[in-house]
Write a protein that holds these residues in place. Structure first.
Motif, short mmCIF file in Angstrom:
data_model
loop_
_atom_site.label_atom_id
_atom_site.label_comp_id
_atom_site.label_asym_id
_atom_site.label_seq_id
_atom_site.Cartn_x
_atom_site.Cartn_y
_atom_site.Cartn_z
N LEU A 1 26.14 3.26 -39.29
CA LEU A 1 25.46 2.52 -40.13
C LEU A 1 25.35 3.15 -41.62
O LEU A 1 25.37 2.57 -42.69
CB LEU A 1 23.79 2.42 -39.77
CG LEU A 1 23.66 1.28 -38.57
CD1 LEU A 1 22.16 1.24 -38.16
CD2 LEU A 1 24.02 0.04 -39.04
N ILE A 2 25.48 4.48 -41.70
CA ILE A 2 25.74 5.13 -43.01
C ILE A 2 27.25 4.73 -43.58
O ILE A 2 26.95 4.43 -45.00
CB ILE A 2 25.61 6.60 -42.76
CG1 ILE A 2 24.49 7.08 -42.58
CG2 ILE A 2 26.30 7.33 -44.00
CD1 ILE A 2 24.22 8.45 -41.99
N TYR A 3 27.93 4.76 -42.85
CA TYR A 3 29.52 4.30 -43.56
C TYR A 3 29.66 2.75 -43.68
O TYR A 3 30.37 2.52 -44.66
CB TYR A 3 30.52 4.77 -42.43
CG TYR A 3 30.84 6.53 -42.87
CD1 TYR A 3 31.96 6.64 -43.81
CD2 TYR A 3 29.98 7.38 -42.60
CE1 TYR A 3 32.17 7.90 -44.21
CE2 TYR A 3 30.52 8.66 -42.69
CZ TYR A 3 31.66 8.95 -43.57
OH TYR A 3 31.76 10.44 -43.98
N ILE A 4 29.12 2.09 -42.71
CA ILE A 4 29.28 0.56 -42.89
C ILE A 4 28.43 0.05 -43.99
O ILE A 4 28.90 -0.81 -44.70
CB ILE A 4 29.11 -0.15 -41.51
CG1 ILE A 4 30.06 0.30 -40.50
CG2 ILE A 4 29.18 -1.49 -41.78
CD1 ILE A 4 29.87 -0.36 -39.14
N LYS A 5 27.24 0.59 -44.27
CA LYS A 5 26.21 0.30 -45.21
C LYS A 5 25.84 -1.18 -45.10
O LYS A 5 24.32 -1.33 -45.17
CB LYS A 5 27.02 0.63 -46.44
CG LYS A 5 27.07 2.00 -46.78
CD LYS A 5 28.15 2.24 -48.14
CE LYS A 5 28.46 3.76 -48.46
NZ LYS A 5 28.99 3.86 -49.60
#
Length: 329
Positions: free
Chosen positions: A67-71
């Protein structure tokens, strides 16, 4: 630049899962969450009391890092995470009831199916109306797209139900579901990278990051789950993996690759169906025990060898699938 994100997301998920794993195992032991093996699987008596619900070890890091990377939560990689979490919740309830009752009896079959069906129908409708997915599916080896029109909804529904339960059935030996899933997601990671190279898309990139994070979490979990397993993933993990396995295939418009790369899941389910049908119709069993991996155990093949065979087969069919895609690029 994006390739760096793939590597870093994998490493961070792996490291976070490694850091959390020992603490989670100690907590699970302290609470008393332990596996109760089925009474008729007598050659697994030594596994009785092994900590379970270990799927948390990889699910939590996958969710956080992905979730941090996909945003953006509108991208299909983020949806894959929520689908994985939804199926994991069903598995968690099943595991919790097994532990509470101190026997291998969790949710009733119809309760599981109802819960899985609700998730599957929502996802099927989402895919049907999503601009990047739609009702067309790719047919591997024939190199054509087939528009299923409204039939896509029941088709996708069945794929999710069949896949999640097949992966769940595969989780019967130390490291089996973990290693085959690693081979499966590794193959799909390569496929998704190739598809994105051909036609760049934020949605495909989000699925790539989801797959890389899933691999990172699974490699860390394998550290604890390889024979002899210190912890089992339980339905908490296996149903979540099943949801993830279906998502990367369905969301990339390649559902039929589940039959190829996930050949082990198919064989496992078919062996159970054959056993049940044969026993109900004739009163006789085809296998010494179903699923097939238990039959092979009773034939005298060591558990670690069965896991190796299944993993090699998954890798073999994964290579064929990648080759077929490269041929069409």
């Amino acid at each position: 630049m994006f390739s760096v994100k793939i590597i870093i997301s994998f490493i961070l998920t792996f490291l976070l899962a490694m850091v959390l794993s020992n603490s989670i195992i100690r907590l699970i032991k302290r609470i008393g969450i332990r596996q109760t093996t089925l009474f008729y699987v007598d050659n697994h008596n030594s596994k009785n009391g092994t900590p379970t619900m270990g799927g948390i070890i990889f699910i939590v890091p996958i969710t956080i890092i992905a979730l941090i990377y996909i945003k953006s939560i509108t991208l299909i990689g983020s949806i894959a995470i929520f689908v994985m979490l939804s199926f994991s919740l069903i598995g968690f309830l099943d595991d919790f009831l097994k532990v509470k009752r101190m026997k291998n009896l969790g949710l009733k079959a119809y309760q599981k199916i109802i819960a899985q069906s609700l998730i599957s129908i929502v996802v099927a409708l989402y895919c049907y109306y999503h601009y990047a997915i739609g009702s067309s599916v790719f047919i591997p080896f024939l190199d054509i797209y087939l528009d299923l029109k409204w039939w896509y909804i029941p088709f996708t529904f069945v794929v999710f139900i069949a896949t999640t339960n097949s992966v769940n059935l595969t989780d019967g030996l130390d490291g089996l579901a973990t290693k085959t899933a690693i081979a499966y997601f590794s193959t799909f990671l390569i496929i998704l990278i190739l598809l994105n190279f051909k036609s760049p898309s934020q949605n495909t990139e989000s699925l790539i990051l989801f797959s890389s994070c899933t691999l990172g979490g699974l490699f860390a979990f394998l550290w604890q789950n390889a024979y002899p397993a210190k912890i089992f993933m339980g339905d908490t993990g296996s149903l979540a993996l099943g949801g993830g396995v279906a998502c990367v295939a369905i969301f990339s418009k390649n559902p039929f690759l589940i039959l190829v790369i996930g050949i082990i899941y198919v064989v496992t389910s078919i062996s159970v169906i054959m056993q049940v049908v044969s026993f109900k119709l004739t009163g006789k069993r085809i296998f010494k025990m179903a699923p097939l991996h238990h039959h092979l155990e009773y034939k005298g093949i060591k558990e670690s060898k069965i896991v190796s065979y299944y993993t090699i087969i998954t890798i073999f069919f994964g290579v064929i699938s990648v080759w077929d895609l490269i041929r069409t690029l």
